[in-house]
Write a protein that holds these residues in place. Structure first.
Motif, mmCIF file in Angstrom:
data_model
loop_
_atom_site.group_PDB
_atom_site.id
_atom_site.type_symbol
_atom_site.label_atom_id
_atom_site.label_comp_id
_atom_site.label_asym_id
_atom_site.label_seq_id
_atom_site.Cartn_x
_atom_site.Cartn_y
_atom_site.Cartn_z
ATOM 1 N N LEU A 17 7.644 4.148 10.115
ATOM 2 C CA LEU A 17 6.675 3.598 8.883
ATOM 3 C C LEU A 17 6.718 2.036 8.420
ATOM 4 N N LEU A 21 3.745 -0.577 9.375
ATOM 5 C CA LEU A 21 3.242 -1.373 8.671
ATOM 6 C C LEU A 21 2.893 -2.913 9.421
ATOM 7 N N ALA A 33 0.584 -3.485 -0.066
ATOM 8 C CA ALA A 33 1.377 -2.716 1.036
ATOM 9 C C ALA A 33 1.922 -1.728 -0.386
ATOM 10 N N ARG A 36 -0.920 0.473 -1.682
ATOM 11 C CA ARG A 36 -1.253 1.259 -0.197
ATOM 12 C C ARG A 36 -0.336 2.519 0.159
ATOM 13 N N LEU A 37 1.381 1.993 -0.029
ATOM 14 C CA LEU A 37 1.846 3.517 0.222
ATOM 15 C C LEU A 37 2.463 4.151 -0.329
ATOM 16 N N ARG A 38 2.470 4.022 -2.169
ATOM 17 C CA ARG A 38 3.148 4.794 -3.067
ATOM 18 C C ARG A 38 1.546 5.657 -2.914
ATOM 19 N N ALA A 40 -0.143 6.742 -0.670
ATOM 20 C CA ALA A 40 0.127 7.537 0.186
ATOM 21 C C ALA A 40 1.047 8.855 -0.164
ATOM 22 N N HIS A 42 4.184 8.041 -0.288
ATOM 23 C CA HIS A 42 6.171 7.695 -0.105
ATOM 24 C C HIS A 42 6.909 7.584 -1.465
ATOM 25 N N VAL A 47 9.655 3.397 -0.163
ATOM 26 C CA VAL A 47 8.289 1.934 -0.223
ATOM 27 C C VAL A 47 8.765 0.268 -0.500
ATOM 28 N N VAL A 50 10.706 -0.468 2.834
ATOM 29 C CA VAL A 50 9.496 -0.646 4.237
ATOM 30 C C VAL A 50 9.028 -2.217 3.823
#
Length: 395
Positions: A17, A21, A33, A36-38, A40, A42, A47, A50
Protein backbone atom coordinates in the motif's frame (compact mmCIF):
# COMPACT_ATOMS: atom_id res chain seq x y z
CA UNK A 1 5.43 6.48 14.44
CA UNK A 2 4.53 4.23 17.36
CA UNK A 3 4.71 0.45 17.69
CA UNK A 4 1.12 -0.15 16.54
CA UNK A 5 1.66 1.88 13.35
CA UNK A 6 4.95 0.10 12.61
CA UNK A 7 3.32 -3.30 13.18
CA UNK A 8 0.55 -2.38 10.75
CA UNK A 9 3.03 -1.16 8.17
CA UNK A 10 5.53 -4.03 8.29
CA UNK A 11 3.31 -6.52 6.50
CA UNK A 12 3.23 -7.40 2.79
CA UNK A 13 -0.09 -5.57 2.41
CA UNK A 14 1.12 -2.52 4.34
CA UNK A 15 4.32 -2.15 2.36
CA UNK A 16 2.47 -2.72 -0.92
CA UNK A 17 0.00 0.00 0.00
CA UNK A 18 2.88 2.38 0.78
CA UNK A 19 4.49 1.78 -2.60
CA UNK A 20 1.18 2.18 -4.41
CA UNK A 21 0.35 5.45 -2.67
CA UNK A 22 3.30 7.33 -4.12
CA UNK A 23 4.58 10.74 -3.02
CA UNK A 24 2.58 12.80 -0.53
CA UNK A 25 4.14 16.25 -0.68
CA UNK A 26 1.71 18.61 1.05
CA UNK A 27 -0.83 18.80 3.86
CA UNK A 28 -3.63 18.81 1.29
CA UNK A 29 -2.17 15.72 -0.39
CA UNK A 30 -2.05 14.01 3.00
CA UNK A 31 -5.66 14.88 3.82
CA UNK A 32 -6.87 13.51 0.49
CA UNK A 33 -4.81 10.34 0.91
CA UNK A 34 -6.17 9.74 4.43
CA UNK A 35 -9.77 10.17 3.24
CA UNK A 36 -9.25 7.83 0.29
CA UNK A 37 -7.53 5.09 2.30
CA UNK A 38 -10.02 5.24 5.17
CA UNK A 39 -12.90 5.04 2.68
CA UNK A 40 -11.25 1.93 1.24
CA UNK A 41 -11.53 0.29 4.67
CA UNK A 42 -7.94 0.42 5.89
CA UNK A 43 -7.31 0.68 9.64
CA UNK A 44 -6.45 4.04 11.25
CA UNK A 45 -3.00 2.77 12.30
CA UNK A 46 -2.13 1.61 8.79
CA UNK A 47 -3.42 4.79 7.16
CA UNK A 48 -1.47 6.96 9.58
CA UNK A 49 1.70 4.93 9.03
CA UNK A 50 1.44 4.82 5.22
CA UNK A 51 0.63 8.49 4.75
CA UNK A 52 3.26 9.54 7.29
CA UNK A 53 5.92 7.45 5.57
CA UNK A 54 4.99 8.83 2.15
CA UNK A 55 5.48 12.38 3.42
CA UNK A 56 8.78 11.49 5.07
CA UNK A 57 10.06 9.85 1.90
CA UNK A 58 9.49 13.09 0.01
CA UNK A 59 11.49 15.02 2.61
CA UNK A 60 14.17 12.33 2.77
CA UNK A 61 15.03 12.70 -0.91
CA UNK A 62 17.26 15.66 0.00
CA UNK A 63 19.43 13.37 2.16
CA UNK A 64 19.06 9.97 0.54
CA UNK A 65 18.15 10.67 -3.09
CA UNK A 66 16.43 7.81 -4.89
CA UNK A 67 17.17 5.45 -1.96
CA UNK A 68 14.51 7.29 0.07
CA UNK A 69 11.76 5.62 -1.96
CA UNK A 70 12.71 2.25 -0.48
CA UNK A 71 13.41 3.33 3.10
CA UNK A 72 11.38 3.87 6.26
CA UNK A 73 11.79 6.79 8.66
CA UNK A 74 10.68 8.47 11.82
CA UNK A 75 10.45 12.24 11.76
CA UNK A 76 13.12 12.64 14.42
CA UNK A 77 15.27 9.93 12.84
CA UNK A 78 15.25 11.67 9.47
CA UNK A 79 16.12 15.04 10.97
CA UNK A 80 19.10 13.57 12.80
CA UNK A 81 20.29 11.19 10.07
CA UNK A 82 23.57 11.75 8.25
CA UNK A 83 23.19 12.58 4.56
CA UNK A 84 24.03 9.52 2.51
CA UNK A 85 26.75 11.39 0.56
CA UNK A 86 28.46 12.34 3.83
CA UNK A 87 27.97 8.86 5.28
CA UNK A 88 29.75 7.47 2.21
CA UNK A 89 32.71 9.77 2.90
CA UNK A 90 32.85 8.58 6.51
CA UNK A 91 32.74 4.99 5.28
CA UNK A 92 35.57 5.73 2.85
CA UNK A 93 37.80 6.71 5.74
CA UNK A 94 37.08 3.41 7.50
CA UNK A 95 37.86 1.46 4.34
CA UNK A 96 41.07 3.44 3.71
CA UNK A 97 42.20 2.50 7.23
CA UNK A 98 41.75 -1.20 6.42
CA UNK A 99 38.67 -1.59 8.62
CA UNK A 100 36.49 -4.57 7.69
CA UNK A 101 33.84 -4.42 10.43
CA UNK A 102 32.25 -1.55 12.37
CA UNK A 103 29.87 -1.39 15.31
CA UNK A 104 27.47 1.52 14.69
CA UNK A 105 26.39 2.48 18.19
CA UNK A 106 23.33 4.71 18.13
CA UNK A 107 22.54 3.91 14.51
CA UNK A 108 19.23 5.76 14.27
CA UNK A 109 17.40 4.91 11.06
CA UNK A 110 20.66 3.54 9.63
CA UNK A 111 22.08 6.37 7.51
CA UNK A 112 25.73 5.88 8.41
CA UNK A 113 25.36 2.09 8.43
CA UNK A 114 24.10 2.30 4.84
CA UNK A 115 27.27 4.13 3.84
CA UNK A 116 29.45 1.54 5.53
CA UNK A 117 27.60 -1.47 4.15
CA UNK A 118 27.55 0.10 0.70
CA UNK A 119 31.37 0.01 0.68
CA UNK A 120 31.47 -3.62 1.68
CA UNK A 121 32.18 -3.09 5.38
CA UNK A 122 30.40 -5.46 7.76
CA UNK A 123 28.17 -3.51 10.12
CA UNK A 124 26.60 -4.33 13.46
CA UNK A 125 24.12 -1.52 14.15
CA UNK A 126 22.64 -0.86 17.59
CA UNK A 127 19.93 1.51 18.78
CA UNK A 128 18.29 1.87 22.18
CA UNK A 129 14.85 2.68 20.74
CA UNK A 130 12.85 -0.36 19.64
CA UNK A 131 10.95 1.31 16.78
CA UNK A 132 14.06 3.02 15.46
CA UNK A 133 16.03 -0.25 15.55
CA UNK A 134 13.25 -2.00 13.63
CA UNK A 135 13.30 0.72 10.97
CA UNK A 136 17.08 0.48 10.71
CA UNK A 137 16.76 -3.29 10.25
CA UNK A 138 14.31 -2.71 7.38
CA UNK A 139 16.58 -0.14 5.73
CA UNK A 140 19.62 -2.41 6.00
CA UNK A 141 17.83 -5.61 4.97
CA UNK A 142 19.17 -5.53 1.36
CA UNK A 143 22.67 -6.19 2.73
CA UNK A 144 21.64 -9.47 4.38
CA UNK A 145 24.00 -10.87 7.00
CA UNK A 146 26.59 -8.18 6.22
CA UNK A 147 24.47 -5.68 8.19
CA UNK A 148 22.87 -6.79 11.45
CA UNK A 149 20.77 -4.66 13.81
CA UNK A 150 20.15 -5.03 17.53
CA UNK A 151 17.78 -3.26 19.89
CA UNK A 152 20.14 -2.44 22.76
CA UNK A 153 21.99 0.32 24.54
CA UNK A 154 25.37 1.25 23.08
CA UNK A 155 26.97 0.46 26.45
CA UNK A 156 25.64 -3.12 26.29
CA UNK A 157 26.63 -3.88 22.69
CA UNK A 158 28.85 -6.88 22.03
CA UNK A 159 31.92 -5.58 20.18
CA UNK A 160 33.51 -8.99 19.72
CA UNK A 161 35.02 -9.24 16.23
CA UNK A 162 34.53 -5.53 15.47
CA UNK A 163 37.54 -3.63 14.09
CA UNK A 164 36.20 -0.16 14.86
CA UNK A 165 33.25 1.79 16.20
CA UNK A 166 31.07 4.63 14.98
CA UNK A 167 29.07 6.54 17.56
CA UNK A 168 26.24 9.04 17.37
CA UNK A 169 25.19 9.80 20.97
CA UNK A 170 21.55 10.73 21.50
CA UNK A 171 21.64 14.49 22.03
CA UNK A 172 17.88 15.01 22.13
CA UNK A 173 14.99 13.75 24.23
CA UNK A 174 13.56 10.34 23.35
CA UNK A 175 10.77 10.24 20.78
CA UNK A 176 9.96 9.81 17.12
CA UNK A 177 8.57 13.27 16.25
CA UNK A 178 8.94 16.35 18.46
CA UNK A 179 12.20 16.25 20.41
CA UNK A 180 14.42 18.85 22.07
CA UNK A 181 18.13 19.15 22.69
CA UNK A 182 19.50 18.15 26.08
CA UNK A 183 22.66 19.23 27.90
CA UNK A 184 25.81 17.24 27.16
CA UNK A 185 25.66 15.72 30.63
CA UNK A 186 22.41 13.99 29.61
CA UNK A 187 23.63 12.46 26.34
CA UNK A 188 23.27 8.73 25.84
CA UNK A 189 25.77 7.17 25.87
CA UNK A 190 27.66 9.71 27.96
CA UNK A 191 30.66 11.58 26.56
CA UNK A 192 32.85 10.04 29.23
CA UNK A 193 31.88 6.56 28.07
CA UNK A 194 32.34 7.50 24.40
CA UNK A 195 35.80 8.99 24.90
CA UNK A 196 36.91 6.05 27.04
CA UNK A 197 35.80 3.64 24.29
CA UNK A 198 37.68 5.65 21.64
CA UNK A 199 40.84 5.46 23.72
CA UNK A 200 40.65 1.69 23.41
CA UNK A 201 39.04 1.22 19.98
CA UNK A 202 39.62 2.99 16.65
CA UNK A 203 36.59 4.92 15.50
CA UNK A 204 34.70 8.16 15.17
CA UNK A 205 31.94 10.02 16.97
CA UNK A 206 29.46 12.36 15.30
CA UNK A 207 28.68 15.55 17.23
CA UNK A 208 26.99 18.86 16.57
CA UNK A 209 29.18 21.52 14.89
CA UNK A 210 28.80 23.81 17.90
CA UNK A 211 30.25 21.25 20.32
CA UNK A 212 32.25 22.82 23.16
CA UNK A 213 35.84 22.79 21.88
CA UNK A 214 37.22 22.66 25.42
CA UNK A 215 35.86 19.11 25.67
CA UNK A 216 37.70 17.83 22.58
CA UNK A 217 40.45 15.41 23.67
CA UNK A 218 43.99 16.35 22.64
CA UNK A 219 44.68 13.04 20.91
CA UNK A 220 41.84 13.03 18.34
CA UNK A 221 41.34 14.61 14.95
CA UNK A 222 38.46 17.11 14.90
CA UNK A 223 36.83 17.42 11.47
CA UNK A 224 34.08 19.97 10.88
CA UNK A 225 31.91 19.30 7.83
CA UNK A 226 29.75 21.61 5.76
CA UNK A 227 27.42 20.51 2.97
CA UNK A 228 26.03 22.91 0.38
CA UNK A 229 26.70 25.91 2.58
CA UNK A 230 25.46 24.54 5.92
CA UNK A 231 27.86 23.39 8.66
CA UNK A 232 26.25 20.11 9.60
CA UNK A 233 28.49 18.19 11.99
CA UNK A 234 31.74 17.67 13.83
CA UNK A 235 33.38 14.25 13.74
CA UNK A 236 36.11 13.30 16.18
CA UNK A 237 38.34 10.55 14.77
CA UNK A 238 40.47 8.39 17.05
CA UNK A 239 43.11 5.70 16.76
CA UNK A 240 43.86 4.47 13.25
CA UNK A 241 41.01 6.63 11.90
CA UNK A 242 42.81 9.85 12.90
CA UNK A 243 45.37 11.09 10.37
CA UNK A 244 48.98 11.71 11.37
CA UNK A 245 49.74 15.32 12.26
CA UNK A 246 46.11 16.41 11.72
CA UNK A 247 44.14 17.76 14.66
CA UNK A 248 41.93 20.28 12.85
CA UNK A 249 40.15 19.77 9.54
CA UNK A 250 37.43 21.53 7.56
CA UNK A 251 35.67 19.45 4.90
CA UNK A 252 33.59 21.48 2.45
CA UNK A 253 31.15 19.53 0.27
CA UNK A 254 29.12 21.05 -2.54
CA UNK A 255 27.11 18.70 -4.70
CA UNK A 256 29.46 15.89 -5.70
CA UNK A 257 32.64 17.88 -5.09
CA UNK A 258 34.64 18.18 -1.87
CA UNK A 259 37.66 20.10 -0.62
CA UNK A 260 39.47 19.77 2.69
CA UNK A 261 41.76 22.00 4.73
CA UNK A 262 43.84 20.38 7.47
CA UNK A 263 46.30 21.57 10.12
CA UNK A 264 48.07 20.21 13.20
CA UNK A 265 46.35 22.81 15.41
CA UNK A 266 44.19 25.92 15.37
CA UNK A 267 45.56 28.43 12.87
CA UNK A 268 46.52 31.93 14.08
CA UNK A 269 44.33 34.57 12.46
CA UNK A 270 45.82 36.84 9.80
CA UNK A 271 46.66 40.43 10.60
CA UNK A 272 43.97 43.10 10.30
CA UNK A 273 44.16 45.33 7.23
CA UNK A 274 42.23 48.11 5.49
CA UNK A 275 39.28 47.30 3.25
CA UNK A 276 40.48 46.10 -0.14
CA UNK A 277 38.83 45.41 -3.48
CA UNK A 278 37.50 42.04 -2.32
CA UNK A 279 35.79 40.66 0.78
CA UNK A 280 35.82 36.93 1.51
CA UNK A 281 33.49 35.06 3.88
CA UNK A 282 35.03 31.77 5.11
CA UNK A 283 32.90 28.64 5.01
CA UNK A 284 31.30 27.70 8.33
CA UNK A 285 33.46 24.57 8.65
CA UNK A 286 36.60 26.69 8.26
CA UNK A 287 35.37 29.10 10.94
CA UNK A 288 34.47 26.29 13.36
CA UNK A 289 37.83 24.59 12.78
CA UNK A 290 39.61 27.90 13.40
CA UNK A 291 41.50 27.69 10.14
CA UNK A 292 40.63 31.17 8.89
CA UNK A 293 44.29 32.16 9.03
CA UNK A 294 45.24 29.32 6.66
CA UNK A 295 42.71 30.53 4.11
CA UNK A 296 43.68 34.18 4.55
CA UNK A 297 47.32 33.52 3.79
CA UNK A 298 46.43 31.51 0.68
CA UNK A 299 44.31 34.43 -0.56
CA UNK A 300 46.90 37.07 0.36
CA UNK A 301 44.17 38.52 2.58
CA UNK A 302 43.86 40.01 6.04
CA UNK A 303 41.13 40.27 8.65
CA UNK A 304 38.73 43.13 8.03
CA UNK A 305 38.18 43.29 11.79
CA UNK A 306 39.46 41.14 14.68
CA UNK A 307 37.09 38.38 15.83
CA UNK A 308 34.81 38.86 12.79
CA UNK A 309 35.04 36.25 10.03
CA UNK A 310 35.39 38.55 7.04
CA UNK A 311 38.66 38.68 5.11
CA UNK A 312 39.69 41.39 2.66
CA UNK A 313 42.26 41.52 -0.13
CA UNK A 314 43.22 43.40 -3.27
CA UNK A 315 43.92 40.33 -5.37
CA UNK A 316 41.14 38.47 -7.23
CA UNK A 317 42.14 35.13 -5.69
CA UNK A 318 39.35 32.94 -4.31
CA UNK A 319 38.99 29.35 -3.09
CA UNK A 320 36.36 26.69 -2.29
CA UNK A 321 36.76 27.61 1.38
CA UNK A 322 35.26 31.09 1.01
CA UNK A 323 32.52 33.02 -0.71
CA UNK A 324 34.18 35.97 -2.45
CA UNK A 325 32.69 39.37 -3.24
CA UNK A 326 34.04 42.24 -5.32
CA UNK A 327 33.35 45.48 -3.46
CA UNK A 328 31.60 48.15 -5.53
CA UNK A 329 31.54 50.86 -2.89
CA UNK A 330 30.90 51.66 0.73
CA UNK A 331 27.40 53.04 1.44
CA UNK A 332 25.93 54.79 4.51
CA UNK A 333 25.04 52.33 7.26
CA UNK A 334 22.02 54.38 8.40
CA UNK A 335 18.89 52.58 7.06
CA UNK A 336 17.25 55.72 5.63
CA UNK A 337 20.38 56.89 3.83
CA UNK A 338 21.12 53.32 2.75
CA UNK A 339 17.64 53.01 1.23
CA UNK A 340 18.14 56.24 -0.71
CA UNK A 341 21.51 55.09 -2.01
CA UNK A 342 20.15 51.72 -3.16
CA UNK A 343 17.17 53.30 -4.92
CA UNK A 344 19.48 55.76 -6.66
CA UNK A 345 21.43 52.79 -8.01
CA UNK A 346 18.31 50.90 -9.11
CA UNK A 347 18.95 47.94 -6.78
CA UNK A 348 15.74 45.91 -6.66
CA UNK A 349 17.23 42.49 -5.82
CA UNK A 350 19.51 42.46 -2.79
CA UNK A 351 21.23 39.64 -0.94
CA UNK A 352 21.91 40.79 2.63
CA UNK A 353 24.74 39.21 4.63
CA UNK A 354 25.96 40.30 8.03
CA UNK A 355 28.63 39.54 10.60
CA UNK A 356 29.37 41.30 13.87
CA UNK A 357 26.33 43.59 13.79
CA UNK A 358 22.91 43.22 15.40
CA UNK A 359 20.74 43.49 12.30
CA UNK A 360 17.72 41.44 11.26
CA UNK A 361 18.03 41.20 7.45
CA UNK A 362 14.28 40.59 7.03
CA UNK A 363 13.40 43.73 9.02
CA UNK A 364 16.03 45.79 7.21
CA UNK A 365 14.79 44.63 3.81
CA UNK A 366 11.33 46.03 4.56
CA UNK A 367 12.83 49.38 5.55
CA UNK A 368 14.85 49.60 2.33
CA UNK A 369 11.79 49.53 0.01
CA UNK A 370 13.89 48.19 -2.84
CA UNK A 371 13.04 49.17 -6.42
CA UNK A 372 14.87 48.65 -9.67
CA UNK A 373 16.23 46.07 -12.10
CA UNK A 374 19.76 45.78 -10.70
CA UNK A 375 21.00 43.07 -8.29
CA UNK A 376 23.79 43.14 -5.71
CA UNK A 377 24.94 41.84 -2.32
CA UNK A 378 25.01 44.02 0.79
CA UNK A 379 27.66 43.11 3.40
CA UNK A 380 26.98 44.53 6.85
CA UNK A 381 29.76 44.43 9.42
CA UNK A 382 31.88 46.68 11.62
CA UNK A 383 35.45 47.70 12.24
CA UNK A 384 35.72 48.56 15.90
CA UNK A 385 32.63 50.63 16.66
CA UNK A 386 32.22 51.81 13.05
CA UNK A 387 29.50 50.08 11.04
CA UNK A 388 30.15 49.28 7.40
CA UNK A 389 27.65 48.74 4.60
CA UNK A 390 29.43 47.39 1.54
CA UNK A 391 27.71 47.04 -1.82
CA UNK A 392 29.30 44.09 -3.60
CA UNK A 393 28.95 41.42 -6.29
CA UNK A 394 29.60 37.72 -5.90
CA UNK A 395 32.72 36.54 -7.68
Amino acid sequence: MDTSELTALLTPDGLRLLDELGPVASTDDAARAVSRLRAAGHSPDLVSAVVGQSRLRVRAAAKFGAFADRMLFTRAGLEQATRLSIAARHAGRFRAAGVESVADLGCGIGGDALGLAGLGIRVHAVDADEVTAAIAAYNLAPFGEAATVAHARAEDADLTGMDAVWLDPARRTAGHSETRQVASGEWSPSLEWVFELLRRTPGGVKLGPGFDRSQIPDDVEAQWISADGSTIELVLWAGALARDHVRRAALVVRGGDAWELTAPADSPDAEQRELGAFVHEPDGAVIRARLIGEVARALEAGMLSPQIAYLTSDTPLTSPFVQSFRVREQLPADPKKLAQALRARGIGTLEIKKRGVDVDPAVLRKKLSLRGDEAATLLLTRVGSTRLALLADRV
